[in-house]
Design a protein around this motif. Sequence first.
Motif, short mmCIF file in Angstrom:
data_model
loop_
_atom_site.label_atom_id
_atom_site.label_comp_id
_atom_site.label_asym_id
_atom_site.label_seq_id
_atom_site.Cartn_x
_atom_site.Cartn_y
_atom_site.Cartn_z
N THR A 108 1.01 -1.26 0.15
CA THR A 108 -0.12 -0.51 0.18
C THR A 108 0.66 1.09 0.40
N TYR A 109 2.03 1.21 0.60
CA TYR A 109 2.70 2.36 1.18
C TYR A 109 3.57 2.16 -0.05
N LEU A 110 3.99 1.26 -0.86
CA LEU A 110 5.15 1.41 -2.08
C LEU A 110 4.47 2.20 -3.33
N ALA A 111 3.17 1.58 -3.35
CA ALA A 111 2.24 2.04 -4.32
C ALA A 111 2.34 3.73 -3.72
N GLY A 112 1.47 4.76 -2.89
CA GLY A 112 1.44 5.50 -2.34
C GLY A 112 2.14 6.08 -2.93
N VAL A 113 4.38 5.70 -2.33
CA VAL A 113 4.95 6.64 -2.53
C VAL A 113 5.68 6.40 -4.56
N SER A 114 5.23 5.15 -5.30
CA SER A 114 5.51 5.45 -5.99
C SER A 114 4.55 6.27 -7.05
N GLY A 115 3.63 6.03 -6.61
CA GLY A 115 2.34 7.15 -7.24
C GLY A 115 2.89 8.64 -7.23
N PHE A 116 3.61 9.21 -6.67
CA PHE A 116 4.01 10.35 -5.83
C PHE A 116 5.11 10.32 -7.07
N PHE A 117 6.24 9.96 -7.70
CA PHE A 117 7.04 9.99 -8.05
C PHE A 117 7.09 9.70 -9.40
N GLU A 118 6.25 8.76 -9.53
CA GLU A 118 5.61 9.20 -11.11
C GLU A 118 5.12 10.77 -11.80
N TRP A 119 4.54 10.65 -10.78
CA TRP A 119 3.87 11.98 -10.97
C TRP A 119 4.99 13.29 -10.95
N CYS A 120 5.94 13.12 -10.13
CA CYS A 120 7.89 13.81 -10.37
C CYS A 120 7.77 13.57 -12.37
N VAL A 121 7.77 11.91 -12.02
CA VAL A 121 8.78 12.29 -13.68
C VAL A 121 7.95 12.68 -14.57
N LYS A 122 6.50 12.50 -14.55
CA LYS A 122 5.75 13.22 -15.96
C LYS A 122 6.01 14.50 -15.76
N ARG A 123 6.42 15.14 -14.40
CA ARG A 123 6.48 16.51 -15.20
C ARG A 123 8.25 16.93 -14.34
N GLN A 124 8.38 16.12 -15.50
CA GLN A 124 9.80 16.01 -15.48
C GLN A 124 11.19 16.43 -14.35
N PHE A 125 10.89 16.62 -12.14
CA PHE A 125 11.15 16.63 -11.63
C PHE A 125 12.40 15.53 -11.91
N ILE A 126 11.98 14.56 -12.12
CA ILE A 126 13.27 13.71 -12.07
C ILE A 126 13.18 12.32 -13.27
N GLU A 127 14.11 11.91 -13.27
CA GLU A 127 14.06 11.31 -15.17
C GLU A 127 13.77 9.79 -14.81
N ARG A 128 13.42 8.49 -13.58
CA ARG A 128 13.41 7.54 -13.00
C ARG A 128 12.91 7.36 -11.66
N ASN A 129 11.35 6.83 -11.81
CA ASN A 129 11.20 6.60 -10.69
C ASN A 129 11.73 5.75 -9.85
N PRO A 130 12.43 6.11 -8.37
CA PRO A 130 13.15 5.59 -7.78
C PRO A 130 12.51 3.60 -7.04
N CYS A 131 10.78 4.02 -7.24
CA CYS A 131 10.44 3.01 -6.69
C CYS A 131 10.55 1.93 -8.15
N SER A 132 10.84 2.36 -8.76
CA SER A 132 10.11 0.89 -10.02
C SER A 132 11.54 -0.27 -9.78
N ALA A 133 12.69 -0.35 -9.44
CA ALA A 133 13.27 -1.52 -9.21
C ALA A 133 12.54 -1.89 -7.28
N ILE A 134 12.03 -1.80 -7.48
CA ILE A 134 10.98 -2.11 -5.75
C ILE A 134 9.76 -3.11 -6.07
N ASP A 135 9.99 -4.71 -5.92
CA ASP A 135 8.78 -5.81 -6.42
C ASP A 135 7.62 -5.59 -4.83
N ARG A 136 7.02 -5.44 -5.96
CA ARG A 136 5.93 -5.41 -4.49
C ARG A 136 6.42 -7.10 -3.80
#
Length: 178
Positions: A108-136
């Motif tokens: 649940t928390y991984l999804a919430g934090v990942s959602g925030f970072f995906e939003w940041c990627v879409k706005r080009q604040f970061i290049e990559r979501n750091p949560c993408s390497a973490i498995d559920r």
Amino acid sequence: MDAATTLSDLPTRVQLELLLAYRKCKEAGVGVLDSLQIKRTCIFTVDEAFYEYYNTKIEKGLHQQSIQDVRDKTKRLRETCGDKKLSDVGLGDIKGILAPYKAVTFNTYLAGVSGFFEWCVKRQFIERNPCSAIDRAKIEPKPPAIFTVGQAQELLNVCKMIGSRDGAFLCHRIVRRD
């Protein structure tokens, strides 16, 4: 037209972003003209980006509970990494934030934090979501609860005391565990 007039013609939100960028460049010792070549990743901290993220959720008209969920699921991220630049938040930071949680809460928390970072990627604040390497986390199915003979007899006795219609409904719901 001078720069001040051009700046004042911009929407307030854009003006604030430009002023924030100017301040960050000045702190970094980078000239304003040179900063045009710098990616946005060097500009925002986790707290600053979260403020924007949170406000977009409010502007979308999300239900109050959904907005509270956004705050709750990112609380540990903001507490531990709030002053860090977005681009400096790494896999180790995210794993450390999620480490204390058991499987369901972890996911649940991984999804919430990942959602925030995906939003940041879409706005080009970061290049990559750091949560993408973490498995559920894998969630082990729980075996169904089985009544003992004594528990089943007690349940039937309670159902008889309540009455036929309500008792039958209650027994059916308890036994099926729906």
